[in-house]
Scaffold this motif. Structure first.
Motif, mmCIF file in Angstrom:
data_model
loop_
_atom_site.group_PDB
_atom_site.id
_atom_site.type_symbol
_atom_site.label_atom_id
_atom_site.label_comp_id
_atom_site.label_asym_id
_atom_site.label_seq_id
_atom_site.Cartn_x
_atom_site.Cartn_y
_atom_site.Cartn_z
ATOM 1 N N VAL A 236 0.788 -1.229 -0.058
ATOM 2 C CA VAL A 236 0.144 -0.021 0.120
ATOM 3 C C VAL A 236 0.828 1.213 -0.048
ATOM 4 O O VAL A 236 0.786 2.361 -0.681
ATOM 5 N N CYS A 237 1.993 1.284 0.866
ATOM 6 C CA CYS A 237 2.777 2.479 0.822
ATOM 7 C C CYS A 237 3.738 2.798 -0.537
ATOM 8 O O CYS A 237 3.774 3.720 -1.052
ATOM 9 N N ALA B 41 10.500 0.409 6.714
ATOM 10 C CA ALA B 41 9.912 -0.452 7.759
ATOM 11 C C ALA B 41 10.979 -0.993 8.889
ATOM 12 O O ALA B 41 10.620 -1.186 10.064
ATOM 13 N N THR C 6 2.163 7.453 18.652
ATOM 14 C CA THR C 6 2.502 6.926 17.326
ATOM 15 C C THR C 6 2.679 8.029 16.151
ATOM 16 O O THR C 6 3.648 7.820 15.447
ATOM 17 N N ILE D 64 2.051 5.873 7.767
ATOM 18 C CA ILE D 64 1.042 4.612 7.619
ATOM 19 C C ILE D 64 1.776 3.424 8.185
ATOM 20 O O ILE D 64 1.133 2.500 8.683
ATOM 21 N N LEU D 65 3.006 3.181 7.923
ATOM 22 C CA LEU D 65 3.653 2.165 8.730
ATOM 23 C C LEU D 65 3.700 1.963 10.209
ATOM 24 O O LEU D 65 3.471 0.992 10.645
ATOM 25 N N TYR E 37 1.222 3.374 12.194
ATOM 26 C CA TYR E 37 -0.233 3.015 12.489
ATOM 27 C C TYR E 37 -0.675 1.529 12.235
ATOM 28 O O TYR E 37 -1.488 1.136 12.827
ATOM 29 N N TRP E 38 -0.085 1.200 11.218
ATOM 30 C CA TRP E 38 -0.343 -0.252 10.495
ATOM 31 C C TRP E 38 0.270 -1.253 11.460
ATOM 32 O O TRP E 38 -0.219 -2.324 11.301
ATOM 33 N N THR E 39 1.457 -0.974 11.801
ATOM 34 C CA THR E 39 2.169 -2.252 12.403
ATOM 35 C C THR E 39 2.014 -2.024 14.033
ATOM 36 O O THR E 39 1.594 -1.176 14.652
#
Length: 133
Positions: free
Chosen positions: A3-4, A60, A77, A128-129, A131-133
């Protein structure tokens, strides 16, 4: 990560083809009316996607590494993401673009266009990374 990569690719298109196309082509010395052929365009897009993948993948890992520092879990975050993004931008992207001013005779205007893209890109991906991880 996928997505990123996609969002970063779209950001690059918007940044260079919509927002800064005229000043960027002028600063690079390109003819603004010239359009690459389809084969060259596809090759450029594939190289960009590969580059975006490597960038996102390594970011990441970078973000994951920060979680091992003492008291890093006390940071929110958003603060974590933006702080990490700024350190990556300042430590990795800015020096490269500064060198281009000196050695490749790039203008300060081009510096701000290119490093501005990198700043927005790394912040977007880091948020994004984070919040997503």
């Amino acid at each position: 990560v996928a997505v990123c990569v996609l969002l970063n690719f779209i950001l690059g298109f918007v940044w260079y083809a919509a927002l800064f196309m005229k000043p960027w082509t002028k600063e690079m010395g390109y003819d603004p009316n010239m359009r690459p052929d389809k084969r060259q365009m596809m090759k450029g897009m594939m190289v960009s996607i590969i580059g975006n993948f490597l960038f996102v993948w390594m970011l990441a890992f970078y973000l994951a590494g920060w979680k091992y520092f003492p008291n890093s879990n006390e940071m929110g975050t958003m603060s974590f993401a933006v702080n990490s993004a700024l350190s990556v931008w300042l430590g990795f992207f800015v020096p490269v673009h500064l060198s281009k001013i000196v050695w490749e005779k790039h203008s300060w205007k081009l510096f701000f266009i290119n490093s501005g893209y990198n700043l927005i890109s790394v912040i977007l991906v880091a948020i994004i990374l984070a919040y997503w991880t």
